[in-house]
Design a protein around this motif. Structure first.
Motif, PDB file in Angstrom:
ATOM      1  N   TRP A 101       1.823  15.324  -0.212  1.00 41.80           N
ATOM      2  CA  TRP A 101       1.945  13.885  -0.006  1.00 41.80           C
ATOM      3  C   TRP A 101       0.772  13.338   0.802  1.00 41.80           C
ATOM      4  CZ3 TRP A 101       4.617  10.966  -2.960  1.00 41.80           C
ATOM      5  CH2 TRP A 101       5.770  11.441  -3.566  1.00 41.80           C
ATOM      6  N   ARG A 102       0.309  14.102   1.769  1.00 40.62           N
ATOM      7  CA  ARG A 102      -0.818  13.657   2.595  1.00 40.62           C
ATOM      8  C   ARG A 102      -2.081  13.486   1.747  1.00 40.62           C
ATOM      9  NH1 ARG A 102      -4.672  16.599   5.947  1.00 40.62           N
ATOM     10  NH2 ARG A 102      -5.426  15.205   7.563  1.00 40.62           N
ATOM     11  N   ASP A 103      -2.355  14.490   0.936  1.00 37.25           N
ATOM     12  CA  ASP A 103      -3.521  14.421   0.046  1.00 37.25           C
ATOM     13  C   ASP A 103      -3.390  13.265  -0.935  1.00 37.25           C
ATOM     14  OD1 ASP A 103      -4.619  16.676   1.233  1.00 37.25           O
ATOM     15  OD2 ASP A 103      -3.669  18.044  -0.198  1.00 37.25           O
ATOM     16  N   LEU A 104      -2.185  13.091  -1.462  1.00 38.17           N
ATOM     17  CA  LEU A 104      -1.951  12.026  -2.425  1.00 38.17           C
ATOM     18  C   LEU A 104      -2.163  10.652  -1.776  1.00 38.17           C
ATOM     19  CD1 LEU A 104      -1.151  11.521  -5.348  1.00 38.17           C
ATOM     20  CD2 LEU A 104       1.229  11.435  -4.608  1.00 38.17           C
ATOM     21  N   ARG A 105      -1.670  10.471  -0.540  1.00 34.82           N
ATOM     22  CA  ARG A 105      -1.853   9.202   0.178  1.00 34.82           C
ATOM     23  C   ARG A 105      -3.333   8.930   0.443  1.00 34.82           C
ATOM     24  NH1 ARG A 105       2.577  10.325   3.116  1.00 34.82           N
ATOM     25  NH2 ARG A 105       1.365  11.238   4.786  1.00 34.82           N
ATOM     26  N   GLN A 106      -4.069   9.956   0.863  1.00 36.59           N
ATOM     27  CA  GLN A 106      -5.501   9.783   1.130  1.00 36.59           C
ATOM     28  C   GLN A 106      -6.249   9.427  -0.153  1.00 36.59           C
ATOM     29  OE1 GLN A 106      -6.560  13.490   2.984  1.00 36.59           O
ATOM     30  NE2 GLN A 106      -6.249  12.679   5.052  1.00 36.59           N
ATOM     31  N   SER A 107      -5.922  10.099  -1.230  1.00 36.00           N
ATOM     32  CA  SER A 107      -6.574   9.817  -2.508  1.00 36.00           C
ATOM     33  C   SER A 107      -6.230   8.419  -2.997  1.00 36.00           C
ATOM     34  CB  SER A 107      -6.151  10.846  -3.558  1.00 36.00           C
ATOM     35  OG  SER A 107      -6.612  12.123  -3.199  1.00 36.00           O
ATOM     36  N   LEU A 108      -4.973   8.026  -2.826  1.00 40.01           N
ATOM     37  CA  LEU A 108      -4.544   6.695  -3.249  1.00 40.01           C
ATOM     38  C   LEU A 108      -5.268   5.614  -2.443  1.00 40.01           C
ATOM     39  CD1 LEU A 108      -2.680   4.986  -5.015  1.00 40.01           C
ATOM     40  CD2 LEU A 108      -0.954   5.180  -3.227  1.00 40.01           C
ATOM     41  N   THR A 109      -5.384   5.804  -1.149  1.00 39.56           N
ATOM     42  CA  THR A 109      -6.073   4.831  -0.301  1.00 39.56           C
ATOM     43  C   THR A 109      -7.539   4.707  -0.709  1.00 39.56           C
ATOM     44  OG1 THR A 109      -4.593   5.345   1.528  1.00 39.56           O
ATOM     45  CG2 THR A 109      -6.645   4.226   2.078  1.00 39.56           C
TER      46      THR A 109
END
Length: 156
Positions: free
Chosen positions: A57-65
């Motif tokens: 989830w952390r990686d996904l949030r960073q990529s999304l941002t």
């Protein structure tokens, strides 16, 4: 021939050229049946989704941002250029905006068809963009390689 010319996405461009030629010449008409187009979109979505496998989830949030920031900036730039270009050329704003917007060639063609824009213009604009990008990147990489070779003293 397109591969020998080192064009990006040569297989995709070849299909587009064949389809455009046969449609413009009047040899074929129409398009994919709705069920086939939907199946292709589901397949593309599934393939894109597999790229997120193994991400937390952390990686996904960073990529999304990061992705949202890039899309916002590039779409804003496309709009800033599309407004005067549309006015000066007399072309519909939607066509020019989609032609200048960031995105993959096939995605922008599908999006333009879904929104009622001219897919041929959008495809041509994106093919032009890809061709210019290929030339610019090749010249840049050649320049960087020459500079690196000039600065090297021959040792590892």
């Amino acid at each position: 021939m397109l591969k020998a010319a080192r064009l990006p996405a040569h297989v995709l461009i070849a299909g587009i050229l064949v389809a455009a030629t046969t449609h413009l010449a009047g040899w074929t008409a129409g398009g994919l049946p709705g069920w086939a187009a939907q199946a292709a979109l589901v397949l593309m979505g599934t393939l894109i989704g597999t790229r997120f496998g193994g991400m937390g989830w952390r990686d996904l949030r960073q990529s999304l941002t990061a992705g949202l920031a890039i899309v916002t900036v590039t779409t804003g730039l496309a709009a800033l250029v599309a407004l005067p270009a549309s006015y000066l050329s007399g072309l519909p704003l939607l066509d020019v905006l989609l032609g200048f917007s960031p995105g993959g060639l096939e995605t922008m063609i599908i999006l333009s068809a879904a929104l009622g824009a001219d897919p041929s213009f959008v495809a041509a604009a994106h093919l032009f963009r890809l061709s210019v990008l290929a030339v610019v990147l090749t010249l840049y990489a050649t320049n960087v390689a020459r500079r690196a070779a000039g600065k090297s003293d021959g040792q590892c």
